[in-house]
Design an enzyme around this catalytic site. Sequence first.
Site, PDB file in Angstrom:
ATOM      1  N   GLU A  52       0.883  -1.172   0.000  1.00  0.00           N
ATOM      2  CA  GLU A  52       0.000   0.000   0.000  1.00  0.00           C
ATOM      3  C   GLU A  52       0.915   1.215   0.000  1.00  0.00           C
ATOM      4  O   GLU A  52       1.419   1.618   1.049  1.00  0.00           O
ATOM      5  CB  GLU A  52      -0.905  -0.011   1.249  1.00  0.00           C
ATOM      6  CG  GLU A  52      -1.846  -1.210   1.343  1.00  0.00           C
ATOM      7  CD  GLU A  52      -3.058  -1.094   0.424  1.00  0.00           C
ATOM      8  OE1 GLU A  52      -3.360   0.033  -0.016  1.00  0.00           O
ATOM      9  OE2 GLU A  52      -3.697  -2.121   0.158  1.00  0.00           O
ATOM     10  N   CYS A  77      -2.210   9.328   2.298  1.00  0.00           N
ATOM     11  CA  CYS A  77      -1.758   8.743   1.029  1.00  0.00           C
ATOM     12  C   CYS A  77      -2.699   9.081  -0.119  1.00  0.00           C
ATOM     13  O   CYS A  77      -2.270   9.153  -1.259  1.00  0.00           O
ATOM     14  CB  CYS A  77      -1.622   7.240   1.173  1.00  0.00           C
ATOM     15  SG  CYS A  77      -3.138   6.449   1.730  1.00  0.00           S
TER      16      CYS A  77
HETATM   17  P1  NAD Z   1       8.139   4.537   5.224  1.00  0.00           P
HETATM   18  O1  NAD Z   1       8.193   3.680   4.016  1.00  0.00           O
HETATM   19  O2  NAD Z   1       9.287   5.402   5.537  1.00  0.00           O
HETATM   20  O3  NAD Z   1       7.906   3.630   6.536  1.00  0.00           O
HETATM   21  C1  NAD Z   1       6.895   2.658   6.634  1.00  0.00           C
HETATM   22  C2  NAD Z   1       7.366   1.551   7.558  1.00  0.00           C
HETATM   23  O4  NAD Z   1       8.516   0.942   7.000  1.00  0.00           O
HETATM   24  C3  NAD Z   1       7.730   1.999   8.967  1.00  0.00           C
HETATM   25  O5  NAD Z   1       7.188   1.065   9.896  1.00  0.00           O
HETATM   26  C4  NAD Z   1       9.252   1.939   8.965  1.00  0.00           C
HETATM   27  O6  NAD Z   1       9.796   1.584  10.217  1.00  0.00           O
HETATM   28  C5  NAD Z   1       9.534   0.855   7.976  1.00  0.00           C
HETATM   29  N1  NAD Z   1      10.851   1.052   7.327  1.00  0.00           N
HETATM   30  C6  NAD Z   1      11.485   2.238   7.103  1.00  0.00           C
HETATM   31  N2  NAD Z   1      12.664   2.016   6.496  1.00  0.00           N
HETATM   32  C7  NAD Z   1      12.775   0.674   6.320  1.00  0.00           C
HETATM   33  C8  NAD Z   1      13.763  -0.174   5.755  1.00  0.00           C
HETATM   34  N3  NAD Z   1      14.895   0.336   5.250  1.00  0.00           N
HETATM   35  N4  NAD Z   1      13.551  -1.509   5.759  1.00  0.00           N
HETATM   36  C9  NAD Z   1      12.407  -2.011   6.255  1.00  0.00           C
HETATM   37  N5  NAD Z   1      11.445  -1.259   6.818  1.00  0.00           N
HETATM   38  C10 NAD Z   1      11.620   0.063   6.859  1.00  0.00           C
HETATM   39  O7  NAD Z   1       6.773   5.357   5.085  1.00  0.00           O
HETATM   40  P2  NAD Z   1       6.224   6.501   6.035  1.00  0.00           P
HETATM   41  O8  NAD Z   1       7.084   7.705   5.905  1.00  0.00           O
HETATM   42  O9  NAD Z   1       5.970   5.951   7.399  1.00  0.00           O
HETATM   43  O10 NAD Z   1       4.809   6.787   5.363  1.00  0.00           O
HETATM   44  C11 NAD Z   1       4.639   7.690   4.322  1.00  0.00           C
HETATM   45  C12 NAD Z   1       4.427   6.965   3.002  1.00  0.00           C
HETATM   46  O11 NAD Z   1       3.433   5.970   3.144  1.00  0.00           O
HETATM   47  C13 NAD Z   1       3.917   7.878   1.916  1.00  0.00           C
HETATM   48  O12 NAD Z   1       4.556   7.561   0.692  1.00  0.00           O
HETATM   49  C14 NAD Z   1       2.426   7.550   1.817  1.00  0.00           C
HETATM   50  O13 NAD Z   1       1.835   7.812   0.589  1.00  0.00           O
HETATM   51  C15 NAD Z   1       2.454   6.084   2.124  1.00  0.00           C
HETATM   52  N6  NAD Z   1       1.170   5.661   2.653  1.00  0.00           N
HETATM   53  C16 NAD Z   1       0.401   4.825   1.907  1.00  0.00           C
HETATM   54  C17 NAD Z   1      -0.852   4.451   2.387  1.00  0.00           C
HETATM   55  C18 NAD Z   1      -1.744   3.528   1.620  1.00  0.00           C
HETATM   56  O14 NAD Z   1      -2.695   3.029   2.202  1.00  0.00           O
HETATM   57  N7  NAD Z   1      -1.495   3.283   0.350  1.00  0.00           N
HETATM   58  C19 NAD Z   1      -1.295   4.935   3.617  1.00  0.00           C
HETATM   59  C20 NAD Z   1      -0.474   5.781   4.335  1.00  0.00           C
HETATM   60  C21 NAD Z   1       0.763   6.146   3.857  1.00  0.00           C
END
Ligand code: NAD
Length: 468
Positions: free
Chosen positions: A225, A259
Site C-alpha cells: 500500500e 496517502c
Molecule cells: P516509510 O516507508 O518510511 O515507513 C513505513 C514503515 O517501513 C515503517 O514502519 C518503517 O519503520 C519501515 N521502514 C522504514 N525504512 C525501512 C527499511 N529500510 N527496511 C524495512 N522497513 C523500513 O513510510 P512513512 O514515511 O511511514 O509513510 C509515508 C508513506 O506511506 C507515503 O509515501 C504515503 O503515501 C504512504 N502511505 C500509503 C498508504 C496507503 O494506504 N497506500 C497509507 C499511508 C501512507
Amino acid sequence: MSTTAAPVTASGSTPGDVVTAEVERLRATFAGGRTRPLAWRRTQIEGIARLLDEQEPRLAAAIEADLGRQAMATFMGDIAPVRAEARHTLKQLAKWVRPQRVRVPMAQLPGKAWTAPEPKGVVLVVGPWNFPVLLTLHPLVSALAAGNAVVVKPSELTPRTSAALAELLPRYVDPDAIAVVEGDASVSGALLAERFDHIFFTGSERVGKIVLRAAAEHLTPVTLELGGKSPVIVSRDANLDVAARRIAWANALNAGQACIAPDYLLVEDAIREPFMERLLREVERTGRDHPSRVINTGHAERLAALLDGHGGAVACGGRVDGAGKQVTPTVITDPDPGSDLMTEEIFGPILPVLSVPSVADAIAFVNDRPKPLALYVFTESQDVVDVVTGSTSSGSVGINHLLYQLLVPELPFGGVGTSGMGAYHGRHGFDTFSHRKAVLHKPTKPDPSMAYPPYGPIASRIMRRMMG
Ligand code: NAD
C-alpha cells in the site's frame, strides 16, 4: 512484545534474535490450530472493537503527542474506520469463510468441487506514521478474520502510539497469536529476514521496494500500500463552491499527510478565475481553523525545499517554520511540471494548481505519469465522469468528493503500478490474507478401465470427445 531500535538489547540479544523467537512463538500457536475456528477469529475482532471503545482517549492522546493532531480528527481518521471495519467483518465473516461450490464439467463427473478459504499462516503487518492506528489495526482485522497469527510493526516515527499499541493490544487480543514488535528500520529489516506467509506493507515506494526484494527471498506474497501523486481534475461544469470547500478540507486533513490526499489540481481554463477565488478563500479559512503541524522538522524542511525552485507563484500560504513543524496551507499556481513539487509526492498541506485547456488535456497529463493511488474529478456531467474513469488508471476514483472512498467497506483499497499492489477492506481484506484452496472430491466408483492406458481406438475416441 516490544524490542528497541538499538542493534543489541540489554540481554545481549540482537533484534534478529528477539524477532526470530517471536515469530517462532506465533508459528507454534498457528500450527496448533488455535487461530482457525470462527469463534476465535470473532473474539479477536471483538477485542479490537472493545480496545477502540475503551482506549480511544489514550490512543488520541498518543497521536496528539506524536502528530499534533486533535482528538476529533483522530476519531474520524483512525478510530471510526477501524471500528466500522470490525463491525462489518463481524457481520459478514460467517459468509466469507463458507466454502463455495463450483460446477464440475461433464468429463469429471461424478464428483463435487469447491473452493475453501484457509488462513495463510503467520503474517506481517508493517505500518507508517501518518494514521498509525488505522494502518496497523485495519489490516489486522482482515488478517485475523482470515485466521492468521500476526506480527504488527508500527512506525517508530510515532513512538507514543507504537508504545500504546504494544501495551494495549495484548490486553484485548490473544497474545500468543498477535505480537506487536516496535522499532525502526533495523527491526523492520530483522523482521523481513524472517519467513512470513504474507507481508502487508503500508509506506513509501522506496521502502516498498526493499520489502518486495526481501519477500522474494522466501517467495512470500506481498501487499504493498504505497503512495504517489493523486491528481484532482476540476471540470468547467463542476460545482465550484463545493469543489473548493472539499479540496481545501482534504488538503488540511492531517496536514495533507494522507496517502490519498489531493496532491495537485488540473483546472480547466474556462473556470480558473472563479475557481481560484473560491479555493484561496477556503484554503485560507481552513488554515485558520486547523493547525497544520507536520510530523517532524525533517518533513517540514522537506516541504520547505519543495517550495523552492518550482517556477510557479505562491497564491497563498508558503510559510514553513521548521523548528515549530508548522507549514501554512499553501496554494502554488503554474509550477514547472518537471519541478520536484510536481514530480515528488508532497505529503503536506501544499496544493499546486495547473491550468488545462480541456478535460482531455488533464487526462493526457495524468496518463503521462505513474498511475496514482487516487484520482479525483469534480464535474456535474456524466460524460466527463465516463471519459475520466474510462481512460485513466488509478487505485480508486472519487467523484465530487475526496478521501471517503476509503470508508466504503466493500470497495477494495489499494494501488496500481507504482502506487501499490493488492488491496484490502471488507471481503477484499479477507481474501488478501486467505489462500483459496481448490478441492475436487471424486467417488471411487465408477473407475472405468478406459481412463487408463493403453488407450485402444474406442477408448481414445471416447476420451477425446469427453475431454474436449
Ligand atoms: P516509510 O516507508 O518510511 O515507513 C513505513 C514503515 O517501513 C515503517 O514502519 C518503517 O519503520 C519501515 N521502514 C522504514 N525504512 C525501512 C527499511 N529500510 N527496511 C524495512 N522497513 C523500513 O513510510 P512513512 O514515511 O511511514 O509513510 C509515508 C508513506 O506511506 C507515503 O509515501 C504515503 O503515501 C504512504 N502511505 C500509503 C498508504 C496507503 O494506504 N497506500 C497509507 C499511508 C501512507
